[in-house]
Write an enzyme that holds these catalytic residues in place. Structure first.
Site, PDB file in Angstrom:
ATOM      1  N   LYS A 111       0.863  -1.237   0.010  1.00  0.00           N
ATOM      2  CA  LYS A 111       0.066  -0.041   0.048  1.00  0.00           C
ATOM      3  C   LYS A 111       0.828   1.227   0.119  1.00  0.00           C
ATOM      4  CE  LYS A 111      -3.881  -2.210   2.572  1.00  0.00           C
ATOM      5  NZ  LYS A 111      -4.217  -2.418   3.963  1.00  0.00           N
ATOM      6  N   LYS A 191      -8.086 -11.342  -8.971  1.00  0.00           N
ATOM      7  CA  LYS A 191      -9.120 -11.603  -7.842  1.00  0.00           C
ATOM      8  C   LYS A 191     -10.297 -10.492  -8.244  1.00  0.00           C
ATOM      9  CE  LYS A 191      -9.185 -10.763  -3.099  1.00  0.00           C
ATOM     10  NZ  LYS A 191      -8.658 -10.406  -1.742  1.00  0.00           N
ATOM     11  N   LYS A 194     -14.204  -5.159  -6.705  1.00  0.00           N
ATOM     12  CA  LYS A 194     -15.285  -4.072  -7.345  1.00  0.00           C
ATOM     13  C   LYS A 194     -14.275  -3.256  -8.200  1.00  0.00           C
ATOM     14  CE  LYS A 194     -18.887  -2.776  -5.010  1.00  0.00           C
ATOM     15  NZ  LYS A 194     -19.679  -2.212  -3.900  1.00  0.00           N
TER      16      LYS A 194
END
Ligand code: TRP
Length: 327
Positions: A111, A191, A194
Site C-alpha cells: 500500500k 482476484k 469491485k
C-alpha cells in the site's frame, strides 16, 4: 464457547467473491460460536477515500451482511467507529507494537508503494486490527491467507502485553482459514474485486447474472466444444464449488474432463444454482433497503452490546497498565 471476531471493509454491496471467501462462512459460524463481525470504517480511512461516500458504503455493507444471513439474534454486527474503545485500545497497544515488524508487513509495503505520502494510520493498521480482536478477547479470527501476517503480529502484541501487564489476560488469537479457493473475477485473471469491475453483485437479478456468466473466462484449453478441460484451473468450476451441490460439482468435473459438456452447458447449470442461492438474499436486501432506519436500529443495538463487552476489557486494561482511576 470460543469467541470469534472478524472485520470487513465498508466497500459497499458484497459481491459473490466476498460472499464465498468470507461471509458465507461467517453465517455458518454464528450458530456455533459467540461471534462479533465489524464493518471496519476506521481501517478504510487509512487509504485515500471519499468522505462523502463512506457512510453510505458502510450502510450498504450492513445491508449486505444482514441480507446474507448474519442475524443480530445470533451474533453482533456493528460499525467499528461506533465503539470508541477500539481507538482507545489501539493507542494503548501502539506503545508495545514493534516498529520494525510493522514496517515489514507486506500489506503495508504494497500500500505504501502506491501512495505519495505514507501515514502513521497506514503503518498502524495492524495495531488497530489487533485492538479489534483483543478488545473482545476473541481467540479465533476467520480470515483469508492474506491476513496471516497481521495475525502473527497480533499474537506478538498480545504476548508482549501479557508479559508486561498481566499473564494470560489476552488470548493469542489464531486464524481460522477459510476453505474456499480464491474466487477470480469474470475475466479469470485477477482476484474478484469491485475496483476491477469483474464481479457479480450479491443482489443482481437472474438476467444480469446470466449476462455476466455467459461470456466469463473458462479453461483456455477448451478452444472448441470438443476440447477437454481441467476443472481445477477453471474459475467457473470454483464457482460451482461455492454454489452447486457436491454431486453436481462431481458431474461438472467429469463432463469438463471428457468434453461431455461445453462451457456454456456448464455455465447454465451454475447460473441456475447461483440464482437459487441468491434469490432469498436479494429478497431480504430489498426489504432492508426499504427500511434504512431499521438497519440503523440493528446497528445501534449491536454497537451497544459490543460496547458493553469492550468497556469491561478497557477498564481492566487501564488498571493493569497503571492509569489513575477516573472517579
Ligand atoms: N484487515 C482485514 C481485511 O482487510 C479487515 C479487518 C480489520 C479484520 N480488523 C479485523 C479482520 C480484525 C479480522 C479481524 O480483510
Amino acid at each position: 464457547m470460543a469467541r470469534i471476531f472478524s472485520g470487513i471493509q465498508p466497500s459497499g454491496e458484497l459481491h459473490i467473491g466476498n460472499y464465498l471467501g468470507a461471509v458465507q462462512n461467517w453465517v455458518r459460524l454464528q450458530t456455533e460460536h459467540d461471534c462479533l463481525f465489524s464493518i471496519v470504517d476506521l481501517h478504510a480511512i487509512t487509504q485515500p477515500y471519499d468522505p462523502g461516500a463512506l457512510a453510505s458504503l458502510t450502510l450498504d455493507m450492513a445491508v449486505s451482511l444482514f441480507a446474507a444471513g448474519l442475524d443480530p439474534g445470533k451474533c453482533i454486527v456493528f460499525v467499528q467507529s461506533h465503539v470508541a474503545e477500539h481507538t482507545e485500545l489501539n493507542w494503548l497497544l501502539t506503545t508495545l507494537a514493534p516498529l520494525g515488524e510493522l514496517e515489514r508487513q507486506t500489506q503495508f509495503k504494497d500500500k505504501a508503494q502506491r501512495q505519495e505520502s505514507v501515514t502513521m494510520g497506514l503503518l498502524a493498521y495492524p495495531v488497530l486490527q489487533a485492538a479489534d480482536v483483543l478488545l473482545y478477547k476473541a481467540s479465533l479470527v476467520p480470515v483469508g491467507e492474506d491476513q496471516v501476517q497481521h495475525l502473527e503480529l497480533m499474537r506478538e502484541i498480545a504476548r508482549r502485553w501479557n508479559a508486561r501487564y498481566g499473564h494470560d489476560f489476552f488470548p493469542e488469537p489464531q486464524p481460522l482459514l477459510t476453505r474456499t479457493k480464491r474466487v477470480l473475477g469474470l475475466d479469470g485473471k485477477a482476484k474478484m474485486s469491485k475496483s476491477l469491475g469483474n464481479t457479480i453483485g450479491l443482489f443482481e437479478s437472474p438476467e444480469a447474472i446470466w449476462e455476466k456468466l455467459r461470456p466469463a473466462a473458462t479453461d483456455p484449453a477448451r478452444k472448441t466444444r470438443k476440447d477437454p478441460g481441467t476443472p481445477e484451473i477453471c474459475n467457473i468450476f470454483t464457482l460451482h464449488q461455492g454454489f452447486s451441490a457436491p454431486d453436481t460439482v462431481e458431474e461438472v468435473a467429469q463432463k469438463c474432463r471428457t468434453a461431455g459438456w461445453g462451457c456454456l452447458d456448464c455455465k447454465r447449470v451454475l447460473a441456475d444454482n447461483m440464482i437459487k442461492t441468491l434469490a432469498p438474499i436479494r429478497e431480504r436486501a430489498a426489504a432492508l433497503k426499504r427500511d434504512p432506519a431499521g438497519v440503523l436500529d440493528r446497528l445501534r443495538d449491536c454497537a451497544n452490546r459490543a460496547r458493553s463487552l469492550a468497556q469491561r476489557t478497557i477498564a481492566d486494561v487501564r488498571g493493569k497498565m497503571g492509569l489513575l482511576k477516573d472517579v
